[in-house]
Design a protein around this motif. Structure first.
Motif, PDB file in Angstrom:
ATOM      1  N   ALA A  13       1.003  -4.435  15.734  1.00 60.51           N
ATOM      2  CA  ALA A  13       1.263  -5.857  15.923  1.00 60.51           C
ATOM      3  C   ALA A  13       2.131  -6.451  14.832  1.00 60.51           C
ATOM      4  N   HIS A  14       1.801  -6.173  13.564  1.00 55.77           N
ATOM      5  CA  HIS A  14       2.435  -6.856  12.435  1.00 55.77           C
ATOM      6  C   HIS A  14       2.907  -5.860  11.380  1.00 55.77           C
ATOM      7  N   PRO A  15       3.834  -6.269  10.530  1.00 59.40           N
ATOM      8  CA  PRO A  15       4.099  -5.497   9.324  1.00 59.40           C
ATOM      9  C   PRO A  15       2.806  -5.390   8.511  1.00 59.40           C
ATOM     10  N   ASP A  16       2.493  -4.236   8.052  1.00 66.15           N
ATOM     11  CA  ASP A  16       1.332  -3.758   7.278  1.00 66.15           C
ATOM     12  C   ASP A  16       0.272  -3.101   8.148  1.00 66.15           C
ATOM     13  N   ASP A  17       0.241  -3.396   9.481  1.00 69.53           N
ATOM     14  CA  ASP A  17      -0.733  -2.732  10.349  1.00 69.53           C
ATOM     15  C   ASP A  17      -0.482  -1.230  10.418  1.00 69.53           C
ATOM     16  N   GLU A  18       0.775  -0.833  10.311  1.00 74.95           N
ATOM     17  CA  GLU A  18       1.093   0.597  10.391  1.00 74.95           C
ATOM     18  C   GLU A  18       0.401   1.390   9.295  1.00 74.95           C
ATOM     19  N   ALA A  19       0.260   0.762   8.117  1.00 69.84           N
ATOM     20  CA  ALA A  19      -0.354   1.453   6.985  1.00 69.84           C
ATOM     21  C   ALA A  19      -1.864   1.419   7.060  1.00 69.84           C
ATOM     22  N   THR A  20      -2.422   0.280   7.456  1.00 71.34           N
ATOM     23  CA  THR A  20      -3.874   0.129   7.463  1.00 71.34           C
ATOM     24  C   THR A  20      -4.551   1.120   8.388  1.00 71.34           C
ATOM     25  N   HIS A 230       3.477  -3.919   0.915  1.00 78.06           N
ATOM     26  CA  HIS A 230       3.351  -5.240   1.536  1.00 78.06           C
ATOM     27  C   HIS A 230       2.767  -6.208   0.505  1.00 78.06           C
ATOM     28  N   ALA A 231       3.477  -6.337  -0.605  1.00 75.75           N
ATOM     29  CA  ALA A 231       2.940  -7.057  -1.763  1.00 75.75           C
ATOM     30  C   ALA A 231       2.652  -8.523  -1.465  1.00 75.75           C
ATOM     31  N   SER A 232       3.422  -9.131  -0.591  1.00 73.11           N
ATOM     32  CA  SER A 232       3.226 -10.555  -0.313  1.00 73.11           C
ATOM     33  C   SER A 232       1.882 -10.830   0.343  1.00 73.11           C
ATOM     34  N   GLN A 233       1.315  -9.806   0.958  1.00 74.52           N
ATOM     35  CA  GLN A 233       0.036  -9.973   1.653  1.00 74.52           C
ATOM     36  C   GLN A 233      -1.120  -9.363   0.863  1.00 74.52           C
ATOM     37  N   GLY A 234      -0.878  -9.077  -0.402  1.00 73.67           N
ATOM     38  CA  GLY A 234      -1.868  -8.378  -1.214  1.00 73.67           C
ATOM     39  C   GLY A 234      -3.220  -9.071  -1.260  1.00 73.67           C
ATOM     40  N   GLU A 235      -3.208 -10.396  -1.226  1.00 71.16           N
ATOM     41  CA  GLU A 235      -4.472 -11.134  -1.261  1.00 71.16           C
ATOM     42  C   GLU A 235      -5.340 -10.816  -0.048  1.00 71.16           C
ATOM     43  N   ASN A 236      -4.686 -10.472   1.068  1.00 68.02           N
ATOM     44  CA  ASN A 236      -5.410 -10.193   2.312  1.00 68.02           C
ATOM     45  C   ASN A 236      -5.699  -8.714   2.522  1.00 68.02           C
ATOM     46  N   ILE A 237      -5.153  -7.849   1.673  1.00 62.31           N
ATOM     47  CA  ILE A 237      -5.338  -6.409   1.855  1.00 62.31           C
ATOM     48  C   ILE A 237      -6.439  -5.951   0.897  1.00 62.31           C
ATOM     49  N   PHE A 238      -7.658  -6.036   1.379  1.00 56.55           N
ATOM     50  CA  PHE A 238      -8.823  -5.748   0.553  1.00 56.55           C
ATOM     51  C   PHE A 238      -8.745  -4.366  -0.091  1.00 56.55           C
ATOM     52  N   PHE A 239      -8.229  -3.385   0.649  1.00 58.69           N
ATOM     53  CA  PHE A 239      -8.275  -2.005   0.185  1.00 58.69           C
ATOM     54  C   PHE A 239      -7.546  -1.781  -1.133  1.00 58.69           C
ATOM     55  N   LEU A 240      -6.559  -2.620  -1.434  1.00 56.10           N
ATOM     56  CA  LEU A 240      -5.805  -2.433  -2.671  1.00 56.10           C
ATOM     57  C   LEU A 240      -6.663  -2.680  -3.904  1.00 56.10           C
ATOM     58  N   ARG A 241      -7.752  -3.430  -3.741  1.00 55.60           N
ATOM     59  CA  ARG A 241      -8.614  -3.709  -4.889  1.00 55.60           C
ATOM     60  C   ARG A 241      -9.371  -2.467  -5.359  1.00 55.60           C
ATOM     61  N   MET A 242      -9.471  -1.470  -4.514  1.00 60.96           N
ATOM     62  CA  MET A 242     -10.246  -0.276  -4.852  1.00 60.96           C
ATOM     63  C   MET A 242      -9.569   0.578  -5.920  1.00 60.96           C
ATOM     64  N   GLY A 243      -8.246   0.506  -6.009  1.00 61.35           N
ATOM     65  CA  GLY A 243      -7.523   1.475  -6.815  1.00 61.35           C
ATOM     66  C   GLY A 243      -7.290   2.738  -6.003  1.00 61.35           C
ATOM     67  N   LYS A 244      -6.271   3.483  -6.371  1.00 56.01           N
ATOM     68  CA  LYS A 244      -5.822   4.610  -5.551  1.00 56.01           C
ATOM     69  C   LYS A 244      -6.867   5.722  -5.435  1.00 56.01           C
ATOM     70  N   GLU A 245      -7.577   6.015  -6.519  1.00 53.18           N
ATOM     71  CA  GLU A 245      -8.533   7.121  -6.476  1.00 53.18           C
ATOM     72  C   GLU A 245      -9.689   6.826  -5.523  1.00 53.18           C
ATOM     73  N   ARG A 246     -10.286   5.641  -5.672  1.00 56.50           N
ATOM     74  CA  ARG A 246     -11.403   5.290  -4.786  1.00 56.50           C
ATOM     75  C   ARG A 246     -10.916   5.143  -3.353  1.00 56.50           C
ATOM     76  N   PHE A 247      -9.753   4.596  -3.179  1.00 56.85           N
ATOM     77  CA  PHE A 247      -9.160   4.459  -1.852  1.00 56.85           C
ATOM     78  C   PHE A 247      -9.062   5.832  -1.181  1.00 56.85           C
ATOM     79  N   GLY A 248      -8.582   6.822  -1.931  1.00 59.37           N
ATOM     80  CA  GLY A 248      -8.439   8.154  -1.376  1.00 59.37           C
ATOM     81  C   GLY A 248      -9.756   8.772  -0.953  1.00 59.37           C
ATOM     82  N   GLU A 249     -10.802   8.470  -1.701  1.00 51.73           N
ATOM     83  CA  GLU A 249     -12.124   9.000  -1.365  1.00 51.73           C
ATOM     84  C   GLU A 249     -12.652   8.412  -0.060  1.00 51.73           C
TER      85      GLU A 249
END
Length: 277
Positions: A13-20, A230-249
């Motif tokens: 639907a939107h830019p950033d959905d492809e990544a999520t 998608h830095a402009s939407q960072g406030e809405n992208i909860f997963f970025l708060r995890m950091g890369k290592e936890r995100f990967g897990e």
């Protein structure tokens, strides 16, 4: 046999959905030599503007936001090694119930047949072996996600093609884990009201109803970086708060429901291209 490469088409639907929802499979299959095609249906103009200004607030310019988000989308595609990006460029409809739902040119107000005809032309051009989009509820009820589902299924009916077709989903067991993690990383988050809590409880599927579990752990770093693009939407992208290592897990498995399969590949399966190679 032909020289045409196996092809994955993801309709979002939107830019950033492809990544999520599909960043892992897009990166993994590109690395395996499969052609990856991303169709993004809207311009993302109802996203946050510079400085986090919200839609409808003074200073929010949907056209400027759309331009910024297209640049971010192109950066995300580069991170994920997406081969082809196609933009339907409908106006972002915003969340369900927003006035933008009914704005001229909004994706939600666009006749399904119109959007489906444009998507069907892309399908005939790329001839995907696998198509991925959302379920009937757009996973969580967003009007543009629902519309993306509708035009995808209608477009498939308009063509002679018979790809494997998948809808993105999330196992309920993972949803429970995410709820705990969201509280861990956002202690000030308010408790949802009963209606919101009931809607959240309906997201995803019981684990035993999920047909396809694709391990994308090795590509979780690319998925994180694509989201970060998608830095402009960072406030809405909860997963970025995890950091890369936890995100990967936590984000290394992407799950789907198979709704069409001419190959008859057995389920559960661990590959969207099972039966095709």
């Amino acid at each position: 046999m032909t020289d045409r490469p196996l092809t994955l088409m993801a309709v979002h639907a939107h830019p950033d959905d492809e990544a999520t929802g599909t960043g892992g499979v897009l990166a993994r299959y590109a690395a395996e030599g499969i052609r990856t095609v991303l169709v993004t249906c809207t311009d993302g103009g109802c996203g946050d503007g510079p400085g986090g200004v919200k839609p409808g607030d003074p200073g929010h310019d949907p056209a400027a936001v759309a331009l910024m988000r297209r640049q971010e989308l192109e950066a995300s595609c580069e991170v994920l090694s997406i081969g082809d990006l196609e933009l339907l460029d409908y106006a972002d409809s915003g969340m369900m119930g927003w006035p933008s739902n009914d704005a001229p040119g909004s994706f939600w107000k666009t006749p399904v047949e119109e959007g489906a005809a444009r998507l069907a032309a892309l399908m005939r051009h790329y001839r995907p072996d696998v198509v991925v989009t959302y379920d009937e509820n757009g996973f969580y009820g967003h009007p543009d996600h629902i519309q993306a589902h509708r035009i995808t299924m209608a477009a498939l009916e308009m063509t002679e093609l018979t790809p494997k077709v998948y809808w993105t989903t999330m196992p309920r067991s993972a949803m429970e884990r995410f709820g705990k993690i969201m509280r861990e990383f956002g202690e000030d988050m308010p408790e949802p009201d009963p209606a919101e809590a009931a809607a959240l409880a309906d997201i995803g599927l019981p684990d035993d109803e999920i047909s396809t579990w694709v391990d994308t752990t090795a590509f979780s770093g690319q998925k994180f970086d694509a989201l970060a693009a998608h830095a402009s939407q960072g406030e809405n992208i909860f997963f970025l708060r995890m950091g890369k290592e936890r995100f990967g897990e936590l984000m290394g498995m992407e799950t789907f429901v198979k709704v069409q399969d001419p190959t008859g590949a057995a389920v559960p399966e661990n590959d969207l291209f099972a039966g095709l190679r």
